[in-house]
Design an enzyme around this catalytic site. Structure first.
Site, PDB file in Angstrom:
ATOM      1  N   CYS A  77       0.827  -1.220   0.000  1.00  0.00           N
ATOM      2  CA  CYS A  77       0.000   0.000   0.000  1.00  0.00           C
ATOM      3  C   CYS A  77       0.856   1.262   0.000  1.00  0.00           C
ATOM      4  O   CYS A  77       0.332   2.366  -0.154  1.00  0.00           O
ATOM      5  CB  CYS A  77      -0.948   0.000   1.185  1.00  0.00           C
TER       6      CYS A  77
ATOM      7  N   HIS B 127      -3.190   6.848   2.220  1.00  0.00           N
ATOM      8  CA  HIS B 127      -3.635   5.548   1.712  1.00  0.00           C
ATOM      9  C   HIS B 127      -5.019   5.262   2.292  1.00  0.00           C
ATOM     10  O   HIS B 127      -5.241   5.441   3.496  1.00  0.00           O
ATOM     11  CB  HIS B 127      -2.634   4.470   2.122  1.00  0.00           C
TER      12      HIS B 127
ATOM     13  N   ASN C 229     -10.312  -0.559  -0.049  1.00  0.00           N
ATOM     14  CA  ASN C 229      -8.858  -0.374   0.079  1.00  0.00           C
ATOM     15  C   ASN C 229      -8.197  -1.033  -1.134  1.00  0.00           C
ATOM     16  O   ASN C 229      -8.165  -2.257  -1.242  1.00  0.00           O
ATOM     17  CB  ASN C 229      -8.402  -1.007   1.394  1.00  0.00           C
TER      18      ASN C 229
HETATM   19  N1  COA Z   1     -18.110  -8.585  10.832  1.00  0.00           N
HETATM   20  C1  COA Z   1     -18.761  -8.534  11.998  1.00  0.00           C
HETATM   21  N2  COA Z   1     -18.158  -8.684  13.194  1.00  0.00           N
HETATM   22  C2  COA Z   1     -16.832  -8.880  13.173  1.00  0.00           C
HETATM   23  C3  COA Z   1     -16.085  -8.962  11.978  1.00  0.00           C
HETATM   24  C4  COA Z   1     -16.778  -8.801  10.777  1.00  0.00           C
HETATM   25  N3  COA Z   1     -16.161  -8.814   9.575  1.00  0.00           N
HETATM   26  N4  COA Z   1     -14.798  -9.162  12.283  1.00  0.00           N
HETATM   27  C5  COA Z   1     -14.720  -9.204  13.622  1.00  0.00           C
HETATM   28  N5  COA Z   1     -15.958  -9.048  14.168  1.00  0.00           N
HETATM   29  C6  COA Z   1     -16.322  -9.014  15.565  1.00  0.00           C
HETATM   30  C7  COA Z   1     -15.473  -9.887  16.424  1.00  0.00           C
HETATM   31  O1  COA Z   1     -16.021 -11.173  16.525  1.00  0.00           O
HETATM   32  C8  COA Z   1     -15.491  -9.167  17.744  1.00  0.00           C
HETATM   33  O2  COA Z   1     -16.708  -9.434  18.406  1.00  0.00           O
HETATM   34  P1  COA Z   1     -16.790  -9.505  20.037  1.00  0.00           P
HETATM   35  O3  COA Z   1     -16.426  -8.111  20.488  1.00  0.00           O
HETATM   36  O4  COA Z   1     -18.186  -9.867  20.266  1.00  0.00           O
HETATM   37  O5  COA Z   1     -15.774 -10.519  20.428  1.00  0.00           O
HETATM   38  C9  COA Z   1     -15.511  -7.693  17.344  1.00  0.00           C
HETATM   39  O6  COA Z   1     -16.079  -7.661  16.026  1.00  0.00           O
HETATM   40  C10 COA Z   1     -14.168  -7.052  17.323  1.00  0.00           C
HETATM   41  O7  COA Z   1     -13.285  -7.883  16.591  1.00  0.00           O
HETATM   42  P2  COA Z   1     -11.865  -7.447  16.161  1.00  0.00           P
HETATM   43  O8  COA Z   1     -11.219  -8.517  15.359  1.00  0.00           O
HETATM   44  O9  COA Z   1     -11.162  -6.974  17.394  1.00  0.00           O
HETATM   45  O10 COA Z   1     -12.213  -6.270  15.162  1.00  0.00           O
HETATM   46  P3  COA Z   1     -11.662  -4.793  15.115  1.00  0.00           P
HETATM   47  O11 COA Z   1     -12.435  -3.916  16.004  1.00  0.00           O
HETATM   48  O12 COA Z   1     -10.160  -4.784  15.246  1.00  0.00           O
HETATM   49  O13 COA Z   1     -12.035  -4.409  13.625  1.00  0.00           O
HETATM   50  C11 COA Z   1     -10.884  -4.239  11.541  1.00  0.00           C
HETATM   51  C12 COA Z   1     -11.503  -5.161  12.557  1.00  0.00           C
HETATM   52  C13 COA Z   1     -10.256  -5.057  10.446  1.00  0.00           C
HETATM   53  C14 COA Z   1     -11.996  -3.356  10.941  1.00  0.00           C
HETATM   54  C15 COA Z   1      -9.851  -3.325  12.230  1.00  0.00           C
HETATM   55  O14 COA Z   1      -8.934  -4.094  12.966  1.00  0.00           O
HETATM   56  C16 COA Z   1      -9.092  -2.486  11.283  1.00  0.00           C
HETATM   57  O15 COA Z   1      -9.655  -1.564  10.722  1.00  0.00           O
HETATM   58  N6  COA Z   1      -7.778  -2.736  11.115  1.00  0.00           N
HETATM   59  C17 COA Z   1      -6.908  -2.025  10.203  1.00  0.00           C
HETATM   60  C18 COA Z   1      -7.125  -2.612   8.856  1.00  0.00           C
HETATM   61  C19 COA Z   1      -6.454  -1.870   7.778  1.00  0.00           C
HETATM   62  O16 COA Z   1      -6.608  -0.699   7.622  1.00  0.00           O
HETATM   63  N7  COA Z   1      -5.695  -2.553   6.959  1.00  0.00           N
HETATM   64  C20 COA Z   1      -5.092  -2.047   5.821  1.00  0.00           C
HETATM   65  C21 COA Z   1      -3.698  -1.670   6.054  1.00  0.00           C
HETATM   66  S1  COA Z   1      -2.947  -1.398   4.535  1.00  0.00           S
END
Ligand code: COA
Length: 334
Positions: free
Chosen positions: A123, A259, A290
């Site tokens: 990215c 990005h 993304n």
């Molecule tokens: N849909 C619904 N629920 C989801 C899910 C999905 N796709 N993925 C995870 N969950 C749930 C989990 O089960 C968890 O539930 P709980 O609280 O009941 O246990 C909760 O959501 C939080 O899970 P978690 O894995 O901690 O998610 P998060 O809050 O970290 O969000 C992302 C996930 C991916 C949106 C977040 O981590 C993120 O934005 N990361 C950066 C990603 C990014 O920008 N990448 C590109 C870099 S180039």
């Protein structure tokens, strides 16, 4: 023998002379993805800001999208393909190890044997390409350089992976970098943190994937929470360093084009940078997802198309992703 090797130097300053974009035809709303990952449109929008993304069709190959974006960039620059000396394609989804896609793009465009190579910086790839191109033009090894950021991430997406399926998407953006009377591309601030290699990566390499009993594409994986923390806090510092090196303050800025990783990361960086209200912030992720190396030129093109920024405006770019690799610079909008 004490032969003297001649040295070269190029233009004193460089700028982006033209910008082009290609957005694939197939629009994929959140509703289409949620069943496979037990999610909802509401959850995806709240956590990432993504309403829809675009996935390429069979015909919309990495090469095809690159050529389309490049033609638009050349047209704006008022240059013919024959005037391009080098083509740099930033991508991680040209799924052919060799040859690179850049020579194919250069050939299809009709360049006259332009130097052509791919850059793999995920990215951060587009900002790496712009930095390389700018230094090539200033160093005298090229006059006009085409830089393309392009991805077909849908090819390496596991649509049953809750952490990635709704984030990544496809598209291409391109710019022409060439000589200018005034500085139009600021010094790059870039680096990598290989200690965090595992944060975003393919599940296995091709050899491991092919050796499996049930061979599968080596899909993309991500430690979402860790990437979020790194990007939201560390990348604002990199963006600030790029402003400092360019001698540009936030009050001089017209646009912030990070990005398009995640809307919440963009918001966190904008807060950390204390951007004034009037600075336009790129939010193309809502419509486009993304698109890794393509996201910055696509997002900049959207700001221009929507009339939020105009030619001559000053924009801060910051790319970051797998590697972990990052690169930022201040540029003038073409
Ligand atoms: N849909 C619904 N629920 C989801 C899910 C999905 N796709 N993925 C995870 N969950 C749930 C989990 O089960 C968890 O539930 P709980 O609280 O009941 O246990 C909760 O959501 C939080 O899970 P978690 O894995 O901690 O998610 P998060 O809050 O970290 O969000 C992302 C996930 C991916 C949106 C977040 O981590 C993120 O934005 N990361 C950066 C990603 C990014 O920008 N990448 C590109 C870099 S180039």
């Amino acid at each position: 023998m004490s032969a003297t090797i001649a040295s070269t130097s190029g233009a004193p300053h460089t700028a982006i002379l033209g910008l082009g974009a290609y957005r694939p035809s197939r629009v994929v709303g959140n509703a289409e993805l949620v069943d496979a990952i037990d999610s909802s449109d509401e959850w995806i929008q709240q956590r990432s800001g993504i309403k829809q993304r675009r996935f390429a069709t069979e015909d919309e190959t990495v090469q095809m999208m690159s050529v389309a974006a490049s033609r638009a960039a050349l047209e704006q620059a008022g240059l013919a393909a024959a005037q391009v000396d080098a083509v740099i394609v930033a991508t991680v989804t040209h799924l052919m190890q060799t040859p690179a896609v850049a020579p194919a793009v250069a050939h299809e465009l009709g360049t006259e044997h332009a130097a052509a190579f791919d850059v793999s910086a995920a990215c951060a790839g587009f900002c790496h390409g712009v930095a390389l191109a700018s230094d090539m033009v200033r160093g005298g090894s090229a006059k006009n350089v085409l830089v393309v950021g392009v991805e077909r991430l849908s090819d390496i997406l596991d649509l049953s992976d809750r952490g990635t399926a709704f984030i990544f998407a496809d598209g291409a953006g391109a710019v022409v970098v060439g000589p200018a009377d005034e500085p139009g591309i600021g010094p790059v601030v870039w680096g990598s943190d290989g200690e965090q290699l595992d944060m975003i990566r393919q599940r296995e390499d091709w050899r491991e994937a092919l050796a499996a009993d049930d061979p599968q594409m080596p899909f993309l994986m991500m430690e979402g929470k860790a990437v979020f923390r790194w990007a939201a806090f560390e990348m604002a510092k990199v963006a600030q360093a790029a402003l400092d090196r360019a001698g540009v303050g936030v009050d001089d800025l017209d646009a912030f084009v990070p990005h398009q990783a995640n809307m919440r990361i963009t918001d966190a960086m904008a807060r950390a940078l204390r951007l004034p209200e009037r600075v336009a912030i790129a939010r193309d992720i809502a419509e486009q997802g993304n698109t890794s190396a393509a996201s910055i030129p696509l997002a900049l093109e959207r700001l221009v198309a929507d009339g939020e920024v105009k030619s001559g405006d000053t924009a801060l770019l910051v790319g970051f992703g797998a590697g972990l690799a990052y690169a930022a610079q201040v540029v003038k909008v073409p």
